[in-house]
Design a protein around this motif. Structure first.
Motif, PDB file in Angstrom:
ATOM      1  N   LYS A 158     -37.333  -7.974  -7.022  1.00 60.47           N
ATOM      2  CA  LYS A 158     -36.679  -7.467  -5.817  1.00 60.47           C
ATOM      3  C   LYS A 158     -36.328  -8.629  -4.896  1.00 60.47           C
ATOM      4  O   LYS A 158     -37.040  -9.633  -4.845  1.00 60.47           O
ATOM      5  CB  LYS A 158     -37.605  -6.519  -5.062  1.00 60.47           C
ATOM      6  N   ALA A 159     -35.220  -8.454  -4.186  1.00 63.95           N
ATOM      7  CA  ALA A 159     -34.831  -9.466  -3.204  1.00 63.95           C
ATOM      8  C   ALA A 159     -35.800  -9.391  -2.019  1.00 63.95           C
ATOM      9  O   ALA A 159     -36.205  -8.299  -1.618  1.00 63.95           O
ATOM     10  CB  ALA A 159     -33.409  -9.216  -2.735  1.00 63.95           C
ATOM     11  N   PRO A 160     -36.174 -10.532  -1.460  1.00 61.09           N
ATOM     12  CA  PRO A 160     -37.103 -10.496  -0.325  1.00 61.09           C
ATOM     13  C   PRO A 160     -36.456  -9.844   0.892  1.00 61.09           C
ATOM     14  O   PRO A 160     -35.261 -10.000   1.136  1.00 61.09           O
ATOM     15  CB  PRO A 160     -37.424 -11.968  -0.063  1.00 61.09           C
ATOM     16  N   ARG A 161     -37.239  -9.094   1.629  1.00 62.53           N
ATOM     17  CA  ARG A 161     -36.754  -8.416   2.838  1.00 62.53           C
ATOM     18  C   ARG A 161     -36.572  -9.453   3.935  1.00 62.53           C
ATOM     19  O   ARG A 161     -37.410 -10.336   4.110  1.00 62.53           O
ATOM     20  CB  ARG A 161     -37.778  -7.374   3.267  1.00 62.53           C
ATOM     21  N   PRO A 162     -35.458  -9.361   4.695  1.00 56.47           N
ATOM     22  CA  PRO A 162     -35.274 -10.304   5.808  1.00 56.47           C
ATOM     23  C   PRO A 162     -36.376 -10.130   6.851  1.00 56.47           C
ATOM     24  O   PRO A 162     -36.903  -9.028   7.037  1.00 56.47           O
ATOM     25  CB  PRO A 162     -33.921  -9.924   6.404  1.00 56.47           C
ATOM     26  N   THR A 163     -36.697 -11.196   7.522  1.00 56.14           N
ATOM     27  CA  THR A 163     -37.729 -11.129   8.556  1.00 56.14           C
ATOM     28  C   THR A 163     -37.206 -10.360   9.759  1.00 56.14           C
ATOM     29  O   THR A 163     -36.002 -10.144   9.906  1.00 56.14           O
ATOM     30  CB  THR A 163     -38.141 -12.540   8.998  1.00 56.14           C
ATOM     31  N   LYS A 164     -38.105  -9.957  10.624  1.00 56.39           N
ATOM     32  CA  LYS A 164     -37.695  -9.231  11.831  1.00 56.39           C
ATOM     33  C   LYS A 164     -36.817 -10.110  12.715  1.00 56.39           C
ATOM     34  O   LYS A 164     -35.872  -9.629  13.330  1.00 56.39           O
ATOM     35  CB  LYS A 164     -38.920  -8.753  12.602  1.00 56.39           C
ATOM     36  N   SER A 190     -29.147 -10.991  13.362  1.00 52.94           N
ATOM     37  CA  SER A 190     -28.003 -10.323  12.761  1.00 52.94           C
ATOM     38  C   SER A 190     -27.473  -9.235  13.691  1.00 52.94           C
ATOM     39  O   SER A 190     -26.263  -9.100  13.889  1.00 52.94           O
ATOM     40  CB  SER A 190     -28.403  -9.723  11.415  1.00 52.94           C
ATOM     41  N   ASP A 204     -33.384 -10.041  11.333  1.00 53.15           N
ATOM     42  CA  ASP A 204     -32.747  -8.761  11.668  1.00 53.15           C
ATOM     43  C   ASP A 204     -32.236  -8.775  13.104  1.00 53.15           C
ATOM     44  O   ASP A 204     -31.136  -8.303  13.378  1.00 53.15           O
ATOM     45  CB  ASP A 204     -33.730  -7.604  11.495  1.00 53.15           C
TER      46      ASP A 204
END
Length: 59
Positions: free
Chosen positions: A22-28, A34, A31
């Motif tokens: 799985k692709a790593p989740r972006p950090t808070k 972005s 987010d």
């Protein structure tokens, strides 16, 4: 069924292939950056539509 362990490079069997990582989740923080960048682009677009000088707007 053969004694396949799925470790060979050209394994013809799909049932023994390991799952894709799985692709790593972006950090808070990423987010938030972005979201902020998207909001700034939207504000600039609205400023263009309404004729607001963005140099006079404090963000």
């Amino acid at each position: 069924m053969s004694a396949c362990n799925g470790q060979c490079d050209d394994c013809p069997y799909t049932f023994c292939a390991p799952p894709a990582p799985k692709a790593p989740r972006p950090t808070k923080a990423a987010d938030r950056r972005s979201w902020r960048q998207d909001a700034l682009f939207e504000l600039e677009d609205l400023g263009d539509i309404w004729g607001v000088d963005m140099s006079k707007v404090r963000l």
